[in-house]
Design a protein around this motif. Structure first.
Motif, PDB file in Angstrom:
ATOM      1  N   ALA A 133      30.518  76.578  38.087  1.00 28.60           N
ATOM      2  CA  ALA A 133      30.907  76.714  39.489  1.00 28.60           C
ATOM      3  C   ALA A 133      32.178  75.934  39.782  1.00 28.60           C
ATOM      4  O   ALA A 133      33.018  76.379  40.581  1.00 28.60           O
ATOM      5  N   LEU A 134      32.345  74.775  39.161  1.00 33.17           N
ATOM      6  CA  LEU A 134      33.569  73.996  39.331  1.00 33.17           C
ATOM      7  C   LEU A 134      34.780  74.801  38.875  1.00 33.17           C
ATOM      8  O   LEU A 134      35.804  74.873  39.582  1.00 33.17           O
ATOM      9  N   THR A 135      34.666  75.412  37.695  1.00 38.61           N
ATOM     10  CA  THR A 135      35.777  76.203  37.157  1.00 38.61           C
ATOM     11  C   THR A 135      36.094  77.379  38.075  1.00 38.61           C
ATOM     12  O   THR A 135      37.264  77.697  38.323  1.00 38.61           O
ATOM     13  N   GLU A 136      35.078  78.017  38.595  1.00 32.42           N
ATOM     14  CA  GLU A 136      35.303  79.141  39.512  1.00 32.42           C
ATOM     15  C   GLU A 136      35.989  78.659  40.784  1.00 32.42           C
ATOM     16  O   GLU A 136      36.874  79.348  41.321  1.00 32.42           O
ATOM     17  N   ALA A 137      35.624  77.485  41.275  1.00 31.30           N
ATOM     18  CA  ALA A 137      36.267  76.944  42.469  1.00 31.30           C
ATOM     19  C   ALA A 137      37.747  76.674  42.213  1.00 31.30           C
ATOM     20  O   ALA A 137      38.593  76.932  43.082  1.00 31.30           O
ATOM     21  N   VAL A 138      38.080  76.153  41.044  1.00 33.93           N
ATOM     22  CA  VAL A 138      39.479  75.872  40.709  1.00 33.93           C
ATOM     23  C   VAL A 138      40.302  77.158  40.680  1.00 33.93           C
ATOM     24  O   VAL A 138      41.489  77.158  41.048  1.00 33.93           O
ATOM     25  N   ARG A 139      39.692  78.249  40.249  1.00 36.78           N
ATOM     26  CA  ARG A 139      40.439  79.526  40.219  1.00 36.78           C
ATOM     27  C   ARG A 139      40.973  79.902  41.603  1.00 36.78           C
ATOM     28  O   ARG A 139      42.010  80.555  41.710  1.00 36.78           O
ATOM     29  N   GLU A 140      40.283  79.481  42.652  1.00 33.14           N
ATOM     30  CA  GLU A 140      40.752  79.797  43.995  1.00 33.14           C
ATOM     31  C   GLU A 140      42.065  79.099  44.327  1.00 33.14           C
ATOM     32  O   GLU A 140      42.771  79.497  45.268  1.00 33.14           O
ATOM     33  N   ALA A 141      42.419  78.064  43.586  1.00 32.49           N
ATOM     34  CA  ALA A 141      43.675  77.367  43.845  1.00 32.49           C
ATOM     35  C   ALA A 141      44.886  78.210  43.464  1.00 32.49           C
ATOM     36  O   ALA A 141      45.969  78.035  44.041  1.00 32.49           O
ATOM     37  N   VAL A 142      44.733  79.105  42.497  1.00 32.02           N
ATOM     38  CA  VAL A 142      45.893  79.860  42.007  1.00 32.02           C
ATOM     39  C   VAL A 142      46.490  80.755  43.085  1.00 32.02           C
ATOM     40  O   VAL A 142      47.683  80.638  43.396  1.00 32.02           O
ATOM     41  N   PRO A 143      45.732  81.672  43.694  1.00 33.83           N
ATOM     42  CA  PRO A 143      46.350  82.477  44.750  1.00 33.83           C
ATOM     43  C   PRO A 143      46.810  81.637  45.932  1.00 33.83           C
ATOM     44  O   PRO A 143      47.796  81.974  46.596  1.00 33.83           O
ATOM     45  N   ALA A 144      46.133  80.517  46.188  1.00 28.81           N
ATOM     46  CA  ALA A 144      46.560  79.650  47.291  1.00 28.81           C
ATOM     47  C   ALA A 144      47.929  79.039  47.012  1.00 28.81           C
ATOM     48  O   ALA A 144      48.797  78.998  47.891  1.00 28.81           O
ATOM     49  N   VAL A 145      48.141  78.550  45.797  1.00 28.12           N
ATOM     50  CA  VAL A 145      49.447  77.986  45.450  1.00 28.12           C
ATOM     51  C   VAL A 145      50.528  79.059  45.510  1.00 28.12           C
ATOM     52  O   VAL A 145      51.638  78.813  45.998  1.00 28.12           O
ATOM     53  N   LEU A 146      50.214  80.260  45.048  1.00 28.09           N
ATOM     54  CA  LEU A 146      51.185  81.351  45.134  1.00 28.09           C
ATOM     55  C   LEU A 146      51.562  81.620  46.585  1.00 28.09           C
ATOM     56  O   LEU A 146      52.744  81.784  46.920  1.00 28.09           O
ATOM     57  N   ARG A 147      50.571  81.649  47.454  1.00 27.67           N
ATOM     58  CA  ARG A 147      50.869  81.875  48.884  1.00 27.67           C
ATOM     59  C   ARG A 147      51.718  80.747  49.454  1.00 27.67           C
ATOM     60  O   ARG A 147      52.693  80.980  50.176  1.00 27.67           O
ATOM     61  N   GLU A 148      51.338  79.521  49.142  1.00 29.78           N
ATOM     62  CA  GLU A 148      52.020  78.372  49.730  1.00 29.78           C
ATOM     63  C   GLU A 148      53.456  78.217  49.233  1.00 29.78           C
ATOM     64  O   GLU A 148      54.281  77.575  49.893  1.00 29.78           O
ATOM     65  N   THR A 149      53.767  78.795  48.071  1.00 30.38           N
ATOM     66  CA  THR A 149      55.111  78.668  47.503  1.00 30.38           C
ATOM     67  C   THR A 149      55.903  79.959  47.589  1.00 30.38           C
ATOM     68  O   THR A 149      56.927  80.107  46.929  1.00 30.38           O
ATOM     69  N   GLY A 150      55.450  80.901  48.401  1.00 33.38           N
ATOM     70  CA  GLY A 150      56.224  82.102  48.665  1.00 33.38           C
ATOM     71  C   GLY A 150      55.835  83.332  47.884  1.00 33.38           C
ATOM     72  O   GLY A 150      56.322  84.428  48.163  1.00 33.38           O
ATOM     73  N   GLY A 151      54.987  83.171  46.862  1.00 34.42           N
ATOM     74  CA  GLY A 151      54.431  84.323  46.164  1.00 34.42           C
ATOM     75  C   GLY A 151      55.282  84.923  45.079  1.00 34.42           C
ATOM     76  O   GLY A 151      54.816  85.798  44.336  1.00 34.42           O
ATOM     77  N   ALA A 152      56.537  84.497  44.916  1.00 34.93           N
ATOM     78  CA  ALA A 152      57.418  85.155  43.955  1.00 34.93           C
ATOM     79  C   ALA A 152      57.786  84.286  42.753  1.00 34.93           C
ATOM     80  O   ALA A 152      58.438  84.767  41.828  1.00 34.93           O
ATOM     81  N   LEU A 153      57.388  83.029  42.745  1.00 39.87           N
ATOM     82  CA  LEU A 153      57.806  82.118  41.680  1.00 39.87           C
ATOM     83  C   LEU A 153      56.812  82.115  40.522  1.00 39.87           C
ATOM     84  O   LEU A 153      55.604  82.220  40.732  1.00 39.87           O
ATOM     85  N   PRO A 154      57.301  81.978  39.272  1.00 43.90           N
ATOM     86  CA  PRO A 154      56.377  81.797  38.147  1.00 43.90           C
ATOM     87  C   PRO A 154      55.545  80.532  38.336  1.00 43.90           C
ATOM     88  O   PRO A 154      56.015  79.552  38.907  1.00 43.90           O
ATOM     89  N   LEU A 155      54.318  80.581  37.822  1.00 39.88           N
ATOM     90  CA  LEU A 155      53.393  79.465  37.981  1.00 39.88           C
ATOM     91  C   LEU A 155      53.088  78.821  36.637  1.00 39.88           C
ATOM     92  O   LEU A 155      52.671  79.498  35.695  1.00 39.88           O
ATOM     93  N   VAL A 156      53.301  77.517  36.556  1.00 42.17           N
ATOM     94  CA  VAL A 156      52.886  76.711  35.407  1.00 42.17           C
ATOM     95  C   VAL A 156      51.589  76.015  35.787  1.00 42.17           C
ATOM     96  O   VAL A 156      51.495  75.419  36.870  1.00 42.17           O
TER      97      VAL A 156
END
Length: 276
Positions: free
Chosen positions: A108-131
């Motif tokens: 469940a912890l790992t699944e919760a962390v996955r939610e951070a990925v689309p959130a970071v994409l949204r917060e940074t404009g959605g077009a930048l590569p993600l490390v």
């Protein structure tokens, strides 16, 4: 040597208290210098929050950082000191908290962390590569994010351009017989299921795997084995073990411009996140 020594007592160093106090002080200075947005929610659970630091100069990418603590302790605030050095590479930096065991299972912890990925994409404009980057337990989670089937979660493709995994644990079965398992509550099947080294496939992004050269043999082996699995599947990977570094001093080395680990990080970022 027992697993208890390799993963717990053998990793301790007398200087950790002073080192971590320095991290906290430098983190406070980073907040004062950079004026980040703190504790931005990325999910419904209380610890699903991000600290968001803006890139220095034109942004070429974003970086999601996942903290240490054996999936059961610590907080992103301790690692805010990393943000200015990473932002200087042209990266928007997101430091994530996440739910901790035993209040949740590791699955469940790992699944919760996955939610951070689309959130970071949204917060940074959605077009930048993600490390995705992480340290210790966070390195395990960073690799799990790279292994995730993102189209099945609504993204057109994996957004992850590179992985930086520092002092990680990728085969979890040795932890079952340690005191760490009082909170992790892993049986043999769960430990195997949560071990990403067993699930490496082709088509993954380039990765940098590093561990302190003075860490225990088990941590050195975890790093080598993860790198070997990554490359055996046809993915690009680099393996480093800087001399003189322990489990926590490695983080200072990571952001030190003259260190080989930082030079490798910069080169990986430049390849994965071309300047715009």
């Amino acid at each position: 040597m027992s697993a208890q020594f390799q993963y717990v007592e053998g990793q301790a160093r007398p200087g950790f208290a002073a080192l971590l106090a320095g991290y906290e002080a430098d983190g406070r200075a980073a907040v004062a210098q950079c004026a980040p947005r703190l504790d931005v929610p990325y999910g419904t659970q209380p610890r699903q929050t991000l600290d968001l630091f803006t890139a220095t100069g034109p942004a070429r990418g974003a970086l999601l950082y996942l903290h240490a603590g054996y999936w059961q302790s610590r907080d992103k605030a301790l690692f805010r000191f990393l943000a200015p050095g990473l932002a200087a590479l042209g990266l928007h930096v997101a430091l994530a908290n996440y739910p901790l065991c035993p209040s949740v299972t590791l699955d469940a912890l790992t699944e919760a962390v996955r939610e951070a990925v689309p959130a970071v994409l949204r917060e940074t404009g959605g077009a930048l590569p993600l490390v995705v980057a992480g340290h210790s337990a966070g390195a395990h989670l960073a690799v799990e994010l790279a292994l995730t089937d993102w189209p099945a979660r609504g993204l057109p493709a994996s957004p992850i351009a590179a992985v930086i995994a520092l002092s990680g644990i990728y085969e979890l079965t040795p932890l079952v017989d340690t005191t760490l398992n009082a909170n992790l509550r892993l049986d043999a099947a769960a430990a195997a299921r949560c071990s990403p080294v067993r699930r490496v496939c082709g088509g993954l992004p380039p990765a940098l795997f590093a561990v302190g050269g003075d860490e225990t043999p088990a941590f050195l082996a975890q790093n080598r084995d993860m790198h070997a699995a990554w490359q055996a599947a046809g993915n690009a990977g680099t393996c480093l073990a800087p001399d003189g570094d322990d489990h926590f001093s490695l983080l200072r080395t990571w952001i030190s411009p003259d260190a080989a680990l930082h030079r490798h990080t910069r080169a990986l970022v430049e390849r994965a996140c071309p300047a715009r």
